[in-house]
Design a protein around this motif. Structure first.
Motif, mmCIF file in Angstrom:
data_model
loop_
_atom_site.group_PDB
_atom_site.id
_atom_site.type_symbol
_atom_site.label_atom_id
_atom_site.label_comp_id
_atom_site.label_asym_id
_atom_site.label_seq_id
_atom_site.Cartn_x
_atom_site.Cartn_y
_atom_site.Cartn_z
ATOM 1 N N ASP A 132 0.825 -1.202 0.000
ATOM 2 C CA ASP A 132 0.000 0.000 0.000
ATOM 3 C C ASP A 132 0.854 1.244 0.000
ATOM 4 O O ASP A 132 0.661 2.163 -0.794
ATOM 5 C CB ASP A 132 -0.867 0.010 1.267
ATOM 6 C CG ASP A 132 -2.292 -0.378 0.951
ATOM 7 O OD1 ASP A 132 -2.512 -0.929 -0.152
ATOM 8 O OD2 ASP A 132 -3.171 -0.128 1.791
ATOM 9 N N ASP A 133 1.784 1.220 0.913
ATOM 10 C CA ASP A 133 2.676 2.359 1.060
ATOM 11 C C ASP A 133 3.425 2.634 -0.235
ATOM 12 O O ASP A 133 3.514 3.772 -0.700
ATOM 13 C CB ASP A 133 3.662 2.042 2.184
ATOM 14 C CG ASP A 133 4.577 3.201 2.452
ATOM 15 O OD1 ASP A 133 4.080 4.224 2.946
ATOM 16 O OD2 ASP A 133 5.772 3.088 2.149
ATOM 17 N N SER A 134 3.925 1.559 -0.811
ATOM 18 C CA SER A 134 4.664 1.693 -2.063
ATOM 19 C C SER A 134 3.784 2.309 -3.146
ATOM 20 O O SER A 134 4.210 3.166 -3.910
ATOM 21 C CB SER A 134 5.171 0.319 -2.496
ATOM 22 O OG SER A 134 5.284 0.245 -3.882
ATOM 23 N N ARG A 135 2.520 1.889 -3.156
ATOM 24 C CA ARG A 135 1.628 2.408 -4.191
ATOM 25 C C ARG A 135 1.385 3.904 -4.022
ATOM 26 O O ARG A 135 1.442 4.667 -4.980
ATOM 27 C CB ARG A 135 0.296 1.670 -4.172
ATOM 28 C CG ARG A 135 -0.626 2.145 -5.273
ATOM 29 C CD ARG A 135 -1.910 1.398 -5.232
ATOM 30 N NE ARG A 135 -2.297 1.162 -3.856
ATOM 31 C CZ ARG A 135 -3.532 1.256 -3.401
ATOM 32 N NH1 ARG A 135 -4.491 1.572 -4.212
ATOM 33 N NH2 ARG A 135 -3.814 1.003 -2.139
ATOM 34 N N THR A 136 1.133 4.318 -2.804
ATOM 35 C CA THR A 136 0.903 5.750 -2.604
ATOM 36 C C THR A 136 2.128 6.549 -3.016
ATOM 37 O O THR A 136 2.007 7.624 -3.599
ATOM 38 C CB THR A 136 0.553 6.060 -1.135
ATOM 39 O OG1 THR A 136 1.423 5.330 -0.294
ATOM 40 C CG2 THR A 136 -0.877 5.687 -0.831
ATOM 41 N N ASN A 137 3.287 5.993 -2.744
ATOM 42 C CA ASN A 137 4.507 6.675 -3.166
ATOM 43 C C ASN A 137 4.596 6.796 -4.673
ATOM 44 O O ASN A 137 4.984 7.823 -5.212
ATOM 45 C CB ASN A 137 5.740 5.940 -2.630
ATOM 46 C CG ASN A 137 5.999 6.293 -1.178
ATOM 47 O OD1 ASN A 137 5.248 7.057 -0.586
ATOM 48 N ND2 ASN A 137 7.051 5.730 -0.612
#
Lengths: 238, 238
Positions: free
Chosen positions: A222-227
């Motif tokens: 998730d975090d990677s995607r938001t980044n």
DNA sequence: TAAATCTATTAGTATTACAATTGAGCAGGT
DNA sequence: ACCTGCTCAATTGTAATACTAATAGATTTA
């Protein structure tokens, strides 16, 4: 964005050429392509070489040959979308954003499940590999080393799954995304940002806690995607 | 267990023959296979036909040809595990249970995610298709009709995803499992057993409730798996 | 009108010949 | 004895040609 698979052979080039044209939309589904003799002549190869290429494309579901009728491009629904080449051609041709989203969605589906499965079934050797990868990430001083270790980490997770299909799917997607999802989000300054996430995944797998592993991996992805999204906006703005 | 893809062409047969041997383990990774001339002679085909087959196998990652050295079987890690043929060959060769488990595991991770995505992104046409499939299941009087409708239902869900990759992956898995997972669990008496599950999935997608859709699909898949397991034990006992 | 048949076109297969690559051994020099 | 580079031979890669098989579409026939 994508690594072009080095091709020494002639039919390899033909495969690339035709594959790109089909997946890229220059040759549309249903379209009949010239008879072999002509096409071979046009591409300046022998009919032999052309046919070897056609067989491969046919195996990928891109074309279908029938006697007397000729060879025509098949509907998209028949394409082997998960074939590494087909994927690569799509990446090369498409206005990428929505396609990348689809790839990311696949990854988001697969990886948490894989983490859970790994927590359930990993053996000690596989855990050791995972730990080694994590330590390498921890020790990384520069972006390249970190990226390599990161990749090793994810591979180790998939491997600990003991399900080659999952591993294979991920590797295809990962290849298609290239270094995109590994590197895109982090600048040189904060590339170790996601280390805690990785640790959480590692710990959960070590302790054989499937649900914890799933959640930890989910957070990470998730975090990677938001980044990635943030990066995308930045790029657009610039 | 698996549908043998009908093959009219000669090189098609050669592909099958060699593919089966490699995936089945008769030809082991690293092994060098006879030079083309010999092999062709042995299989009683021309070198042309053999080579066309080899190109396809090479595209599937099963073999690698190099001049002077010869052609050798590649390590398993390079195989296109998600290729429909490779999958089929594995199904045909392997002592199936553990492999089926792997396929089922894939399905269990994909389908709930797909249901959620469908709930998020389905358009009205896709919903209509889903409803039609559900009604067909409801109306089914006999096992065949029900199985067909069931398949249509799952396809509709995957389609509503608007992510061809997911759809493709599922279709590959589903083909590999054959009618196995669709039919195995239900006897002629209670084949409509899972209708409520399907309704729940449909409703959640209609109402655009991703999480509900995911959970409903998860219940359905879980249920199907326990049925398969039960069936397996029964079979073993008999 | 419909059914059978013929024909021309296109992919499928076979054969032969030669080109390109490269591992292995050999020759020559140091 | 050891390295260097050359030659040789084996194997895949490419080409050219001829023929076979399937079949869509026109033609003939019932």
């Amino acid at each position: 964005m994508v690594k072009a698979i080095a091709v020494r052979n002639l039919h390899g080039q033909v495969i690339q050429e035709l594959g790109r044209q089909i997946v890229g939309g220059e040759l549309r589904p249903g379209e009949l392509l010239p008879r072999e003799e002509l096409l071979a002549e046009r591409m300046i190869v022998s009919r032999t070489a052309l046919r070897e290429a056609m067989k491969v494309l046919s195996a990928k579901g891109l074309i279908e040959a029938r006697q007397r009728t000729g060879t025509r491009v098949r509907e998209k629904k028949y394409w082997n979308q998960l074939d590494a080449d087909v994927l690569a051609w799509r990446c090369a041709s498409m206005p990428t954003n929505d396609f990348v989203d689809k790839l990311v969605e696949m990854r988001e589906t697969i990886e948490p499940a894989a983490a859970a499965a790994a927590a359930r079934r990993r053996d000690d050797t596989q855990l050791a590999a995972l730990e080694a990868a994590y330590r390498a990430m921890e020790a990384a001083e520069e972006l390249d080393a970190w990226a390599e270790a990161d990749l090793a980490f994810h591979e180790a997770v998939l491997n600990a799954t003991n399900n080659e299909l999952m591993a294979s799917l991920f590797s295809v997607i990962e290849t298609a995304l290239g270094t995109y999802f590994l590197l895109s989000a982090r600048t040189a300054a904060n590339f170790k940002y996601s280390l805690p996430h990785h640790f959480a995944v590692y710990e959960a797998i070590r302790r054989r806690q499937p649900e914890a592993a799933r959640r930890a991996m989910l957070r990470m992805v998730d975090d990677s995607r938001t980044n990635i999204r943030r990066r995308r906006r930045t790029k657009k703005a610039s």
